[in-house]
Design a protein around this motif. Sequence first.
Motif, PDB file in Angstrom:
ATOM      1  N   PHE A  80      60.037  75.526 -18.635  1.00  0.00           N
ATOM      2  CA  PHE A  80      59.865  76.213 -19.916  1.00  0.00           C
ATOM      3  C   PHE A  80      59.272  75.269 -20.957  1.00  0.00           C
ATOM      4  O   PHE A  80      58.453  75.667 -21.794  1.00  0.00           O
ATOM      5  CB  PHE A  80      61.209  76.776 -20.389  1.00  0.00           C
ATOM      6  N   LEU A  81      59.693  73.994 -20.916  1.00  0.00           N
ATOM      7  CA  LEU A  81      59.110  72.985 -21.799  1.00  0.00           C
ATOM      8  C   LEU A  81      57.617  72.846 -21.518  1.00  0.00           C
ATOM      9  O   LEU A  81      56.789  72.873 -22.437  1.00  0.00           O
ATOM     10  CB  LEU A  81      59.826  71.648 -21.585  1.00  0.00           C
ATOM     11  N   ARG A  82      57.260  72.728 -20.255  1.00  0.00           N
ATOM     12  CA  ARG A  82      55.874  72.436 -19.890  1.00  0.00           C
ATOM     13  C   ARG A  82      54.952  73.634 -20.054  1.00  0.00           C
ATOM     14  O   ARG A  82      53.737  73.467 -20.137  1.00  0.00           O
ATOM     15  CB  ARG A  82      55.819  71.893 -18.463  1.00  0.00           C
ATOM     16  N   ARG A  83      55.505  74.832 -20.096  1.00  0.00           N
ATOM     17  CA  ARG A  83      54.659  76.001 -20.358  1.00  0.00           C
ATOM     18  C   ARG A  83      54.079  75.988 -21.758  1.00  0.00           C
ATOM     19  O   ARG A  83      53.073  76.626 -22.034  1.00  0.00           O
ATOM     20  CB  ARG A  83      55.465  77.293 -20.146  1.00  0.00           C
ATOM     21  N   LYS A  84      54.748  75.278 -22.665  1.00  0.00           N
ATOM     22  CA  LYS A  84      54.296  75.234 -24.055  1.00  0.00           C
ATOM     23  C   LYS A  84      53.441  74.002 -24.350  1.00  0.00           C
ATOM     24  O   LYS A  84      53.059  73.780 -25.489  1.00  0.00           O
ATOM     25  CB  LYS A  84      55.505  75.254 -25.002  1.00  0.00           C
ATOM     26  N   MET A  85      53.193  73.197 -23.324  1.00  0.00           N
ATOM     27  CA  MET A  85      52.372  72.010 -23.521  1.00  0.00           C
ATOM     28  C   MET A  85      51.371  71.883 -22.385  1.00  0.00           C
ATOM     29  O   MET A  85      51.529  72.476 -21.316  1.00  0.00           O
ATOM     30  CB  MET A  85      53.234  70.747 -23.629  1.00  0.00           C
ATOM     31  N   GLY A  86      50.321  71.113 -22.648  1.00  0.00           N
ATOM     32  CA  GLY A  86      49.361  70.790 -21.612  1.00  0.00           C
ATOM     33  C   GLY A  86      49.375  69.293 -21.384  1.00  0.00           C
ATOM     34  O   GLY A  86      49.623  68.513 -22.315  1.00  0.00           O
ATOM     35  N   ILE A  87      49.129  68.872 -20.146  1.00  0.00           N
ATOM     36  CA  ILE A  87      49.121  67.452 -19.810  1.00  0.00           C
ATOM     37  C   ILE A  87      47.780  67.121 -19.165  1.00  0.00           C
ATOM     38  O   ILE A  87      47.376  67.776 -18.202  1.00  0.00           O
ATOM     39  CB  ILE A  87      50.282  67.093 -18.860  1.00  0.00           C
ATOM     40  N   VAL A  88      47.104  66.124 -19.714  1.00  0.00           N
ATOM     41  CA  VAL A  88      45.799  65.699 -19.204  1.00  0.00           C
ATOM     42  C   VAL A  88      45.927  64.268 -18.715  1.00  0.00           C
ATOM     43  O   VAL A  88      46.361  63.388 -19.454  1.00  0.00           O
ATOM     44  CB  VAL A  88      44.714  65.787 -20.300  1.00  0.00           C
ATOM     45  N   PHE A  89      45.545  64.042 -17.454  1.00  0.00           N
ATOM     46  CA  PHE A  89      45.721  62.738 -16.825  1.00  0.00           C
ATOM     47  C   PHE A  89      44.391  62.007 -16.685  1.00  0.00           C
ATOM     48  O   PHE A  89      43.321  62.614 -16.613  1.00  0.00           O
ATOM     49  CB  PHE A  89      46.340  62.900 -15.435  1.00  0.00           C
ATOM     50  N   GLN A  90      44.474  60.688 -16.579  1.00  0.00           N
ATOM     51  CA  GLN A  90      43.274  59.869 -16.364  1.00  0.00           C
ATOM     52  C   GLN A  90      42.666  60.154 -14.993  1.00  0.00           C
ATOM     53  O   GLN A  90      41.452  60.212 -14.834  1.00  0.00           O
ATOM     54  CB  GLN A  90      43.629  58.381 -16.471  1.00  0.00           C
ATOM     55  N   ASP A  91      43.517  60.339 -13.975  1.00  0.00           N
ATOM     56  CA  ASP A  91      43.020  60.523 -12.612  1.00  0.00           C
ATOM     57  C   ASP A  91      43.007  62.002 -12.193  1.00  0.00           C
ATOM     58  O   ASP A  91      42.992  62.327 -11.014  1.00  0.00           O
ATOM     59  CB  ASP A  91      43.839  59.688 -11.629  1.00  0.00           C
ATOM     60  N   ASN A 159      48.012  78.002 -20.705  1.00  0.00           N
ATOM     61  CA  ASN A 159      49.142  78.722 -21.321  1.00  0.00           C
ATOM     62  C   ASN A 159      49.187  78.582 -22.842  1.00  0.00           C
ATOM     63  O   ASN A 159      50.250  78.652 -23.445  1.00  0.00           O
ATOM     64  CB  ASN A 159      50.451  78.256 -20.688  1.00  0.00           C
ATOM     65  N   ASN A 160      47.986  78.421 -23.450  1.00  0.00           N
ATOM     66  CA  ASN A 160      47.892  78.315 -24.916  1.00  0.00           C
ATOM     67  C   ASN A 160      48.894  77.304 -25.474  1.00  0.00           C
ATOM     68  O   ASN A 160      49.772  77.650 -26.270  1.00  0.00           O
ATOM     69  CB  ASN A 160      48.118  79.685 -25.568  1.00  0.00           C
ATOM     70  N   PRO A 161      48.781  76.025 -25.076  1.00  0.00           N
ATOM     71  CA  PRO A 161      49.800  75.046 -25.448  1.00  0.00           C
ATOM     72  C   PRO A 161      49.816  74.759 -26.936  1.00  0.00           C
ATOM     73  O   PRO A 161      48.792  74.796 -27.609  1.00  0.00           O
ATOM     74  CB  PRO A 161      49.377  73.796 -24.665  1.00  0.00           C
ATOM     75  N   GLN A 162      51.010  74.455 -27.440  1.00  0.00           N
ATOM     76  CA  GLN A 162      51.157  74.003 -28.819  1.00  0.00           C
ATOM     77  C   GLN A 162      50.889  72.507 -28.931  1.00  0.00           C
ATOM     78  O   GLN A 162      50.613  71.992 -30.014  1.00  0.00           O
ATOM     79  CB  GLN A 162      52.573  74.311 -29.302  1.00  0.00           C
ATOM     80  N   LEU A 163      50.988  71.808 -27.788  1.00  0.00           N
ATOM     81  CA  LEU A 163      50.836  70.355 -27.749  1.00  0.00           C
ATOM     82  C   LEU A 163      50.146  69.960 -26.454  1.00  0.00           C
ATOM     83  O   LEU A 163      50.485  70.480 -25.386  1.00  0.00           O
ATOM     84  CB  LEU A 163      52.213  69.679 -27.826  1.00  0.00           C
ATOM     85  N   ILE A 164      49.167  69.045 -26.548  1.00  0.00           N
ATOM     86  CA  ILE A 164      48.557  68.442 -25.363  1.00  0.00           C
ATOM     87  C   ILE A 164      48.864  66.954 -25.369  1.00  0.00           C
ATOM     88  O   ILE A 164      48.645  66.268 -26.371  1.00  0.00           O
ATOM     89  CB  ILE A 164      47.037  68.670 -25.329  1.00  0.00           C
ATOM     90  N   LEU A 165      49.402  66.468 -24.255  1.00  0.00           N
ATOM     91  CA  LEU A 165      49.622  65.044 -24.049  1.00  0.00           C
ATOM     92  C   LEU A 165      48.523  64.546 -23.126  1.00  0.00           C
ATOM     93  O   LEU A 165      48.399  65.021 -21.991  1.00  0.00           O
ATOM     94  CB  LEU A 165      50.999  64.797 -23.425  1.00  0.00           C
ATOM     95  N   ALA A 166      47.717  63.621 -23.606  1.00  0.00           N
ATOM     96  CA  ALA A 166      46.573  63.135 -22.834  1.00  0.00           C
ATOM     97  C   ALA A 166      46.754  61.645 -22.561  1.00  0.00           C
ATOM     98  O   ALA A 166      46.790  60.839 -23.492  1.00  0.00           O
ATOM     99  CB  ALA A 166      45.269  63.391 -23.591  1.00  0.00           C
ATOM    100  N   ASP A 167      46.879  61.279 -21.292  1.00  0.00           N
ATOM    101  CA  ASP A 167      47.132  59.888 -20.904  1.00  0.00           C
ATOM    102  C   ASP A 167      45.833  59.260 -20.414  1.00  0.00           C
ATOM    103  O   ASP A 167      45.412  59.492 -19.282  1.00  0.00           O
ATOM    104  CB  ASP A 167      48.199  59.846 -19.807  1.00  0.00           C
TER     105      ASP A 167
END
Length: 232
Positions: A80-91, A159-167
């Motif tokens: 449920f946490l991750r549905r509201k955020m997006g995660i972008v990885f280097q690899d 999922n229309n994230p409120q937050l994107i974490l980009a590493d």
Amino acid sequence: MQDNTILQLTNANIYQGKTQILHDVNLHINRGEFVYLIGKTGSGKSSLLKTLYGELPLVEGDGVVVGSDLRNMDWKKIPFLRRKMGIVFQDFKLLTDRNVYENLEFVLKATGWTDPKQMKARIEEVLDLVHLPAKSYKKTYEMSGGEQQRVDIARALLNNPQLILADEPTGNLDPDTTDKIMQLLVSIAQDMNTAILMATHDYRLLQKYPSRIVRVEDNSVSDNADIPELRS
């Protein structure tokens, strides 16, 4: 947490197992904010990001991310946490045995989507947003690094994230492709009111696309840091 707040850490201690990585972290990010996360390799940037998306537990201090209390997080609540955020990885972390469409469809099914027509429409929408409308049936391993990163960003947007974490999203890209990815991320923050927290070692980006800087150093986090000096 106020309505405009997407991320709030208060007196948070970040651990990897029993080892404390960061001490007394206080961090606040609002909707639509673009924030850089900088620091040397091994300083704790990735541990901080992993805590924010629930891979590492928050055991000391307080943290609320996209409305979820990190102190009360367990494996049932993490989806449920991750549905509201997006995660972008280097690899990228794309499924190499599937094409672009199937990569995105996999994520939608995993996050509760069931209607094939709605899934198709959303996939086409996000591919258009990242300027890859004609690439949906291409295998990811056949694509350039820049195209794969665009797929990674499209996946984060599903999922229309409120937050994107980009590493380190531009860490493996050439300068021209890096510019295009940065322009895309900045436009997402501005046009979609999505907060972005982006870890990077490329300090030239901080000058070219200036924004708020958070520095991880000496087991602590400093907000509104200055741009580090560039070595010639």
